[in-house]
Design a protein around this motif. Structure first.
Motif, mmCIF file in Angstrom:
data_model
loop_
_atom_site.group_PDB
_atom_site.id
_atom_site.type_symbol
_atom_site.label_atom_id
_atom_site.label_comp_id
_atom_site.label_asym_id
_atom_site.label_seq_id
_atom_site.Cartn_x
_atom_site.Cartn_y
_atom_site.Cartn_z
ATOM 1 N N LYS A 1 48.847 -58.965 61.162
ATOM 2 C CA LYS A 1 49.077 -58.952 62.899
ATOM 3 C C LYS A 1 47.626 -59.311 63.704
ATOM 4 O O LYS A 1 47.282 -59.212 64.762
ATOM 5 N N GLU B 1 57.440 -54.250 63.234
ATOM 6 C CA GLU B 1 56.275 -54.480 62.136
ATOM 7 C C GLU B 1 55.036 -54.115 62.902
ATOM 8 O O GLU B 1 54.182 -53.628 62.519
ATOM 9 N N LEU C 1 62.416 -49.576 59.937
ATOM 10 C CA LEU C 1 61.286 -49.455 59.154
ATOM 11 C C LEU C 1 60.574 -48.442 59.072
ATOM 12 O O LEU C 1 59.983 -48.125 57.956
ATOM 13 N N ALA D 1 62.086 -46.189 56.692
ATOM 14 C CA ALA D 1 61.610 -46.658 55.372
ATOM 15 C C ALA D 1 60.296 -46.430 54.643
ATOM 16 O O ALA D 1 60.088 -46.113 53.584
ATOM 17 N N ALA D 2 59.495 -46.558 55.502
ATOM 18 C CA ALA D 2 57.981 -46.175 55.319
ATOM 19 C C ALA D 2 57.632 -44.540 55.301
ATOM 20 O O ALA D 2 56.264 -44.454 55.016
ATOM 21 N N ALA E 1 59.806 -51.182 50.453
ATOM 22 C CA ALA E 1 60.611 -50.564 51.393
ATOM 23 C C ALA E 1 60.201 -51.136 52.805
ATOM 24 O O ALA E 1 61.335 -51.402 53.726
ATOM 25 N N ALA E 2 59.142 -51.649 52.886
ATOM 26 C CA ALA E 2 58.713 -52.434 54.210
ATOM 27 C C ALA E 2 59.062 -54.028 54.115
ATOM 28 O O ALA E 2 58.546 -54.609 55.220
ATOM 29 N N LEU F 1 49.432 -50.930 52.639
ATOM 30 C CA LEU F 1 50.398 -51.333 53.610
ATOM 31 C C LEU F 1 49.729 -51.455 54.984
ATOM 32 O O LEU F 1 49.972 -52.519 55.723
ATOM 33 N N LEU G 1 49.236 -55.170 57.076
ATOM 34 C CA LEU G 1 49.529 -55.430 58.586
ATOM 35 C C LEU G 1 48.317 -55.480 59.246
ATOM 36 O O LEU G 1 48.383 -56.273 60.464
ATOM 37 N N LEU H 1 54.669 -50.360 63.028
ATOM 38 C CA LEU H 1 54.415 -49.933 62.101
ATOM 39 C C LEU H 1 52.967 -50.000 61.664
ATOM 40 O O LEU H 1 51.997 -49.202 61.318
ATOM 41 N N GLU I 1 49.755 -46.128 51.350
ATOM 42 C CA GLU I 1 49.819 -46.349 52.870
ATOM 43 C C GLU I 1 48.610 -47.124 53.252
ATOM 44 O O GLU I 1 48.752 -47.849 54.177
ATOM 45 N N ASN J 1 54.781 -62.094 59.763
ATOM 46 C CA ASN J 1 55.493 -61.083 59.394
ATOM 47 C C ASN J 1 55.286 -60.708 57.981
ATOM 48 O O ASN J 1 54.641 -61.446 57.121
ATOM 49 N N ILE J 2 55.183 -59.437 57.480
ATOM 50 C CA ILE J 2 55.209 -58.945 56.061
ATOM 51 C C ILE J 2 56.588 -58.898 55.416
ATOM 52 O O ILE J 2 56.458 -59.107 54.308
ATOM 53 N N LEU K 1 56.323 -48.811 48.497
ATOM 54 C CA LEU K 1 56.382 -48.724 49.735
ATOM 55 C C LEU K 1 56.370 -49.970 50.394
ATOM 56 O O LEU K 1 57.147 -50.231 51.226
#
Lengths: 332, 332
Positions: B121, A110, A163, A166-167, B166-167, B113, B117, A113, B110, B142-143, B163
């Motif tokens: 993070k 993660e 991961l 998948a993205a 998927a993540a 996402l 993150l 990503l 995107e 964590n996501i 998306l």
């Protein structure tokens, strides 16, 4: 039926603790005699111990105390990288070594990503502009279809590959053995050919362990072969990269940017020019540390201990010569 | 066989251009007479025009010039949101309206996402610490398994849902019609029940269009119902949120943070307290703008024009009363 049932004694588990109190030993304590010690007490605490559990995994206390390890059969380190742990006396011994295999896979995947999206979407510049209350629209990159080369095909690299795929990214690997049919990476290049292949990728992601073979693998030549639009993401070990060459490459615009979580010297010295580069994110070796990481590490040792105590083979043993846990595509 | 083949004349396409030169009209120009105009020239350029193409999509020039639109059958706007465009004369007319449906789906998904993150993070704090050359390890979230509520179930919301799923995130939706078997969202809550359901989510993501029904939907009550650990991500429209209530909620620690790409007033005024909040990322309405966005918009109009010129029905028409392109789970 296991050794200790037969012998009638409890095994001795020596736990090297540091600044953080060790957690999660309740079930182990029911089956073993536990000796908690700091580095100074380690020589004494090692005598007669069956198991050494390095909860304080940044300690260099093991090698000096090693001659007292007269009964040791298993050493578990609550960390992924064992580069700071391995020394000739341990490598040559019959002691089994296990590490935090798997615990850090998902947080690190993660983080990678997130680092890709941080770069692609320009979040660093957006944050810097925010401090000056400047509104400045820019265009950004998509990660869908971006070409990513992940150096390191162990469990962290594989989780990361899955991961990123998948993205929407287009992921290959680099490792010891080149191949073309890897289930997670498709093509895996030989790490020795990085200079020849790296120019085709938008992101170079380092998750490899630090070994004699990987130290300095991202050399000045590899950096020079990267595309000027490419981004380096290092969550492996700082010494995988020629850091002086990286500074020059970033200064010269040889690559577009970097997200660095590991450095040759940690903490990164205040004088390092990397701190001041706006196209670089300096992250303090925290890619692996999800909120639950201490619980996850404790649970892993408990599970391993119960396996060991039952007389079964420990999973995911470190190859002490290679310096990491060998994995294959099938090992997932 | 189409109207223009029968009539023997070429259709007239009026293009409202702004600061950016219009691109990608080569194939259209072979089939139509093109009138490029700025806002001042729009009344004259609308007379007799069959098509109005709003390349300059932030213009408010259409309503004042509307009475001159004596032959118009189709209006295309190179933007996703039509809230600034729609006015009674257009809504009541027979003119078909299309927008940039689909073009922004992937960049925005995107961006969301990346925003998740960025928050999970701690990249904002990491960037701020970097400016002071401070090395401070922290743990991160964590996501995977994070619960996300996406408000807006159109094409952008669906692409985002796919998306994020998927993540590894656990995604539901909120829209006009509640349902439990949506292919992208599973459960879709009624947007009117946000206060009752929002407390169960780690991230509240806004991608809804701005309409009379959605304006202010994230009210003080909704914000108060969010978990104190939750994060708001708004890439829809600023006025979906009660911005004053959001400032108070962030100040009081009612939610953990926000990534905001849209604001009630844009550019966000320098005096806004949001600029100075370290737990907020201020992003200058750029979530949709991938490097290729102008090319993508131009290509979409070209395709739509060829469809229209052939006498076929235009896809993805805006419902002028609803204020957006209605989609269903099957419409993907």
């Amino acid at each position: 039926m296991n050794f200790f049932d037969e012998s009638g004694r409890k095994p001795i588990v020596t736990v090297l603790v540091g600044d953080r109190p060790v957690i999660g030993l309740e079930r182990v304590a029911a089956l073993a005699d536990i000796r908690e010690t700091d580095a100074a007490g380690l020589p004494m605490a090692l005598r007669g111990a069956d198991v050494l559990y390095l909860w304080d995994f940044f300690s260099g206390a093991v090698e000096p105390a090693w001659k007292h390890a007269d009964a040791l059969t298993w050493l578990h380190v609550a960390a992924a990288g064992v580069d700071k742990l391995l020394f000739p006396g341990l490598i040559d011994s019959a002691v089994t070594v296990t590490n935090a295999h798997g615990v850090f896979d998902l947080p690190m995947a993660e983080y990678v990503l997130g680092a890709m999206l941080f770069s692609a979407k320009g979040f660093g510049q957006t944050r810097d502009l925010q401090h000056n209350r400047v509104w400045a629209r820019r265009t950004t990159r998509n990660i869908a279809g971006a070409r990513v080369l992940i150096v390191g095909t162990g469990s962290i690299g594989r989780c990361t590959a899955r991961l990123l795929t998948a993205a929407g990214a287009d992921v290959n690997g680099a490792g010891r053995v080149a191949r073309t049919d890897d289930p997670d990476f498709g093509t895996v290049h030989s790490s020795s050919r990085l200079t020849a292949v790296v120019g085709a990728y938008d992101y170079l992601v380092l998750v490899a362990p630090l070994t004699a073979q990987t130290e300095g693998m991202v050399s000045a030549e590899v950096l020079a072969a990267m595309a000027p639009t490419a981004v380096l993401i290092n969550v492996g070990r700082g010494k995988l990269v020629d850091e002086a060459a990286l500074v020059r490459t970033l200064d010269d615009g040889g690559i577009a940017g970097a997200v660095l979580d590991t450095f040759a010297v940690e903490p990164l010295p205040p004088a390092s020019p990397l701190w001041g580069m706006e196209q670089v994110l300096i992250s303090p070796h925290m890619a692996s540390d999800a909120d639950s990481w201490l619980d996850d590490l404790a649970l892993q040792f408990e599970r391993n201990f119960l396996t060991w105590h039952a007389g079964k083979a420990l999973p995911h043993q470190v190859d002490k010569v290679l310096g990491y846990v060998p994995t294959s595509g099938a090992d997932r």
